[in-house]
Design a protein around this motif. Structure first.
Motif: not given
Length: 332
Positions: A54, A250, A281, A283
């Motif tokens: 992610r 994300g 969730r 970055e």
């Protein structure tokens, strides 16, 4: 429909996510328990992927993995990390970012309240678009079928927004302009289009033109004589989401609080999963906003983090590939 023995099915996902909500949350099985049951009943082979994906921030990835694996279980250590890398505010989120942030909340009522407050906070006209039913054919006169399918479209029956509202796309655009989960800010409105500044990686933005989307029933429903088409804008207000619905997404800018740590009607393991979903969730932690009060709540929950049995949050079936110490750092 008969089973086909030659078909192979691959299931993938993060088993540390949350189970579906039931009427009694405290008794709902965790996603891990459901996966374990599926493996046990079907004799499925398991592979624990050892690549994080992610975030481009490898330090944050490492922190999340150590948290998930139970290597970090001291609430003060976790709080110190967040205080160092995230944005901690005293009273209010800064005005220059509050309309870009996604507020993660535990309840739907709080999500609705935040979306309405932030829309009312904007000046100018409020736009309202009810869905348009283009086609609705189903085998009986019972509208339950139609309403159930329209609900399955994951769209708003009425879309409301103002210029400057933050939105979250709900579908994939065939031209590749946007995909489900992308975020943006409404820039202007014309008779047939809406212009949206879509968020891009590295805090960049791009202006795109968006038209209404036609939601259609799939082949399986049409085999049963059901054919429904609904026209609506392909996004919803995105200022706030529930933690459950945020799974798989994300976000570029994120806000969360830790009020759920004080809820007495949910078990500690569920609180830990809520916490992990919140943190994973985003970055990069530099785009996260957390209140000082939430940090104090986190710091006070030292006993909760020490009580979590991380062996229950693992799919370790005595497989070497699934042992935490065999986890490999991602190489870019």
């Amino acid at each position: 429909m008969s089973a086909r023995p030659d078909v192979k099915v691959f299931l993938s996902g993060d088993y540390h996510q949350l189970a579906s909500i039931k009427n009694e949350i405290s008794t709902a099985p965790s996603s891990l328990e459901m996966v374990k049951n599926l493996i046990a009943e079907r004799g499925m082979l398991t592979i624990d992927f050892n690549t994080r994906y992610r975030s481009p921030n490898e330090d944050y990835n490492e922190f999340l993995f150590d948290l998930r694996a139970g290597k970090i279980h001291d609430s003060q250590t976790i709080a110190n990390y967040l205080k160092h890398f995230c944005n901690i505010y005293k009273t209010n989120v800064p005005d220059e970012v509050k309309h870009k942030i996604t507020f993660l909340e535990f309840t739907n009522s709080k999500v609705k309240e935040i979306n309405e407050i932030l829309m009312d906070d904007l000046e100018g006209k409020e736009y309202s678009y009810p869905m348009k039913i283009i086609k609705a054919e189903y085998p009986t006169n019972d509208t339950f079928i139609k309403n159930r399918i329209i609900k399955d479209f994951q769209m708003d029956e009425e879309v409301k927004f103002k210029i400057g509202s933050k939105i979250l796309f709900r579908v994939n655009n065939m031209d590749g302009q946007f995909k489900n989960g992308d975020e943006g800010i409404i820039e202007s409105v014309s008779s047939n289009s809406i212009f949206i500044r879509k968020f891009l990686p590295n805090k960049q933005e791009s202006l795109i033109e968006v038209k209404k989307h036609t939601y259609r029933t799939g082949p399986l429903d049409e085999q049963d004589g059901i054919s429904i088409e609904v026209e609506q804008w392909p996004f919803s207000l995105g200022n706030s989401r529930t933690i459950h619905k945020a799974q798989g997404d994300g976000f570029k800018f994120l806000h969360f609080n830790f009020d759920f740590f004080n809820f007495n009607n949910i078990i500690d393991q569920f609180k830990w999963q809520l916490f992990y979903v919140c943190l994973s969730r985003v970055e990069d932690p530099s785009t996260v906003w957390i209140s000082e009060e939430s940090i104090r709540i986190l710091e006070s929950k030292w006993s909760l983090f020490k009580s979590i049995n991380h062996s229950k949050l693992s799919l370790n079936f005595d497989s070497d590939e699934m042992m935490a110490e065999n986890y490999l750092r991602r190489v870019f």
